[in-house]
Design a protein around this motif. Structure first.
Motif, mmCIF file in Angstrom:
data_model
loop_
_atom_site.group_PDB
_atom_site.id
_atom_site.type_symbol
_atom_site.label_atom_id
_atom_site.label_comp_id
_atom_site.label_asym_id
_atom_site.label_seq_id
_atom_site.Cartn_x
_atom_site.Cartn_y
_atom_site.Cartn_z
ATOM 1 N N ASN A 113 0.819 -1.215 0.000
ATOM 2 C CA ASN A 113 0.000 0.000 0.000
ATOM 3 C C ASN A 113 0.850 1.262 0.000
ATOM 4 O O ASN A 113 0.381 2.327 -0.399
ATOM 5 C CB ASN A 113 -0.960 -0.002 1.192
ATOM 6 C CG ASN A 113 -0.274 -0.340 2.497
ATOM 7 O OD1 ASN A 113 0.774 0.226 2.819
ATOM 8 N ND2 ASN A 113 -0.852 -1.261 3.255
ATOM 9 N N ASP B 146 -0.282 -10.150 4.038
ATOM 10 C CA ASP B 146 0.262 -9.352 5.141
ATOM 11 C C ASP B 146 1.120 -10.207 6.066
ATOM 12 O O ASP B 146 2.184 -9.777 6.532
ATOM 13 C CB ASP B 146 -0.880 -8.714 5.931
ATOM 14 C CG ASP B 146 -1.571 -7.609 5.160
ATOM 15 O OD1 ASP B 146 -1.088 -7.287 4.050
ATOM 16 O OD2 ASP B 146 -2.579 -7.075 5.653
ATOM 17 N N SER C 2 4.308 0.658 6.447
ATOM 18 C CA SER C 2 2.988 0.305 5.945
ATOM 19 C C SER C 2 2.008 1.424 6.237
ATOM 20 O O SER C 2 2.091 2.094 7.279
ATOM 21 C CB SER C 2 2.508 -1.006 6.581
ATOM 22 O OG SER C 2 1.189 -1.314 6.173
ATOM 23 N N ASP D 81 -1.166 0.590 6.392
ATOM 24 C CA ASP D 81 -2.239 -0.179 7.013
ATOM 25 C C ASP D 81 -2.038 -0.182 8.530
ATOM 26 O O ASP D 81 -1.033 -0.706 9.035
ATOM 27 C CB ASP D 81 -2.244 -1.605 6.459
ATOM 28 C CG ASP D 81 -3.476 -2.389 6.904
ATOM 29 O OD1 ASP D 81 -4.236 -1.871 7.737
ATOM 30 O OD2 ASP D 81 -3.665 -3.512 6.416
ATOM 31 N N TYR E 143 -6.584 6.106 3.605
ATOM 32 C CA TYR E 143 -5.140 6.369 3.679
ATOM 33 C C TYR E 143 -4.805 7.855 3.568
ATOM 34 O O TYR E 143 -3.673 8.218 3.289
ATOM 35 C CB TYR E 143 -4.367 5.596 2.603
ATOM 36 C CG TYR E 143 -4.547 4.116 2.670
ATOM 37 C CD1 TYR E 143 -4.276 3.414 3.830
ATOM 38 C CD2 TYR E 143 -4.984 3.400 1.573
ATOM 39 C CE1 TYR E 143 -4.449 2.037 3.901
ATOM 40 C CE2 TYR E 143 -5.151 2.026 1.620
ATOM 41 C CZ TYR E 143 -4.887 1.360 2.794
ATOM 42 O OH TYR E 143 -5.051 0.008 2.858
#
Length: 560
Positions: free
Chosen positions: A105, A207, A230, A232, A518
């Motif tokens: 990501n 992941d 990351s 996330d 995000y």
């Protein structure tokens, strides 16, 4: 180096020998008396051992640089040539460079993230490349970013030359493709990594495989710091639960804290007149009063920044910085839009910040304006009123273009029928509400006059979608970008660069209501634009603080 003599006549070409005569050093006038003097010229080299005979010095030919001539017997091996200058190498650091393992990501969010880790190294697991390959198709921004990452990786791989001689363990220098700020190397996962995660984590999930790679790298390279990067949050939480260092990607953030965002307003100190009144100059021009000040306050000012001074018993001062020259600045008093006679399309400012905003919106020299604030501060209403006044009354612009990001708050309602404007109309409920408020003031002409005014107003307003903005150029138009906090910096750049001659762009948004995944207050395109445009003479920004919608909305903003 001194300049050559100028030509004696006009049009005369300077002879090349004139340059050579000026550039050539003069012949040596003194000789070295002892070999010990050479050590000074060679940047603190060790002194040579005593020589049996003095060196033989011959004059250098004219036009050539002079060098100290020393006999071979008197020149030791340690001073055969000057020591090279010290360069910044990896060994000069206190420890080994960090190794950042990138999640997929991060690359999807910023395709240039590979080159934003300065002197540290970057590691890409094989599962990251597999996930990139699965998202390369499509016309979304994520797909375009993935394709950009693939092109960057291909260019780095091609810079190695012959692939048969490439050593994966040595890595690829990230500066090979022209990114000089990237001093680290890029490493790919080329072999199977054996790792052991807790039994509760499925081994086949992408992941968890990245977490296993980080864990295995820490065992293989215990001397260096391995960090997972990351976007996330859950990924970072799992990594920290396993004892693995994890960080967010910070290079996309314009500001670390949203409270540090430029507000466009500065409160003057109470002793402003005492500290700056002695050297102040004032004059009147065009109905405004100008003050030229010089003092300790000037370095903290910016062009188009608003300043105010409110003290009990004295007349308040509301001014805008119009010029900064050296250690002096010029302040210009504002037009009072709080008075009903100066109302814009029937709208008058209700507080200090709204008065500042209307002064910016009605200024023809401001090409880019950003307004931020909580719900109910009047951003859309004032912007529409100023736009209609300049399009219909002053005829400064030809039409108004309104657009916004179509990010839903809840679940999507499915397919919307109609053309572009009809599809965008459900997203423009705020526009319709404010147009209704602006049309309510037309009571003198009756219902027919109000209906005619509404038709005229709507004929000057065009609703456009962001999806079709690329490649367009707007001439003599006002472009209003609503809900700009949901734009990424790249999308914001795409929209601002659409402006042609005579076009004003106005961005409205509330940084507390970001719906794009995000995207945070620090990485929003609106924050990016405010920070980059502050201080430009043709841009302005105001943060609206007080809500004026209703007492219910104001109380809800405070307690909910």
């Amino acid at each position: 180096m001194p300049l050559p003599k100028p030509p004696a006549k006009r049009g005369t070409i300077l002879d090349p020998s004139a340059f050579d005569a000026q550039a050539a050093p003069k012949p040596a006038r003194r000789t070295l008396k002892a070999p010990a003097e050479e050590s000074v010229a060679l940047e603190l080299q060790p002194p040579p051992p005593p020589a049996a005979a003095p060196p033989v010095v011959r004059p250098a030919p004219a036009g050539l640089p002079v060098k100290a001539a020393v006999s071979p017997a008197a020149r030791p091996a340690s001073v055969a040539r000057p020591a090279p200058k010290a360069t910044r190498t990896r060994s000069a650091r206190t420890g080994p460079a960090k190794l950042f393992v990138l999640d997929t990501n991060v690359l999807m969010h910023d395709p240039m993230s590979l080159f934003r880790f300065e002197e540290h190294d970057v590691y890409l697991p094989m599962i990251t490349l597999e996930e990139l390959d699965g998202h390369k198709k499509g016309m979304s921004e994520v797909s375009r970013n993935v394709r950009q990452v693939s092109r960057e990786l291909d260019a780095l791989a091609a810079s190695q030359g012959d692939s048969s001689k490439f050593d994966p363990a040595a890595g690829i220098p990230l500066a090979r493709t022209g990114h000089k700020d990237a001093g680290g190397k890029l490493f790919f996962q080329t072999t199977f990594v054996d790792f052991k995660l807790p039994d509760g984590l499925p081994q086949g999930k992408a992941d968890n495989q990245i977490l296993g790679v980080v864990q295995a790298l820490r065992g293989q390279q215990p001397e260096r710091e391995i960090v997972l990067v990351s976007k996330d949050i859950n990924m970072r939480i799992k990594a920290r639960a396993l004892g693995l260092p994890a960080e967010d990607y910070f290079n996309d953030k314009t500001l670390e804290d949203g409270d540090l965002l430029y507000t466009g307003v500065l409160a003057l100190p109470a002793d402003f007149w005492e500290r700056h009144g002695k050297t102040m100059e004032s004059w009147q021009q065009g109905g405004s009063t100008f003050y030229r000040i010089s003092g300790p306050l000037v370095p903290s000012l910016m062009i188009n920044q608003f300043v105010y001074l409110e003290s009990p018993g004295n007349a308040p001062l509301y001014a805008r910085v119009t010029e900064i020259t050296g250690k002096s600045a010029v302040l210009k008093t504002l037009k009072d839009y709080t008075h009903a006679k100066n109302g814009v399309w029937g709208v008058a400012a209700r507080n200090r910040e709204q008065n500042f905003a209307l002064n910016l919106l009605m200024d023809p020299d401001c090409d880019f304006i950003t307004l931020t604030g909580t719900a109910g501060t009047g951003k859309t209403l004032m912007t529409l009123a100023a736009a209609l006044s300049q399009v219909l009354d002053e005829r400064r612009y030809t039409e108004i273009i309104v657009t916004r990001v179509t990010v839903p708050v809840g679940e999507g309602i499915g397919f919307l029928p109609g053309n572009e404007e009809e599809k965008m109309s459900p997203w423009m409920g705020a526009l319709d509400d404010n147009l209704e408020v602006l049309a309510r003031g037309e009571t003198a002409a009756g219902e027919w006059g109000r209906a005619a005014t509404n038709d005229l107003v709507r004929s000057k307003i065009k609703i456009k979608s962001l999806n079709f903005m690329r490649g367009r150029t707007f001439l003599n138009k006002i472009v209003i970008i609503d809900e700009a906090q949901n734009l990424t910096p790249k999308q914001m750049k795409t929209l601002i660069t659409r402006a042609g001659p005579g076009t004003k762009i106005i961005c409205l948004g509330n940084l507390a209501q970001i719906d794009t995944p995000y995207l945070t207050e620090g990485s929003s395109g609106l924050t990016f634009a405010v920070d980059r445009f502050k201080g430009w003479p043709h841009a302005g920004h105001i943060t609206l603080a007080r809500g004026e919608r209703s007492r219910l909305a104001d109380f809800a903003s405070e307690v909910l």
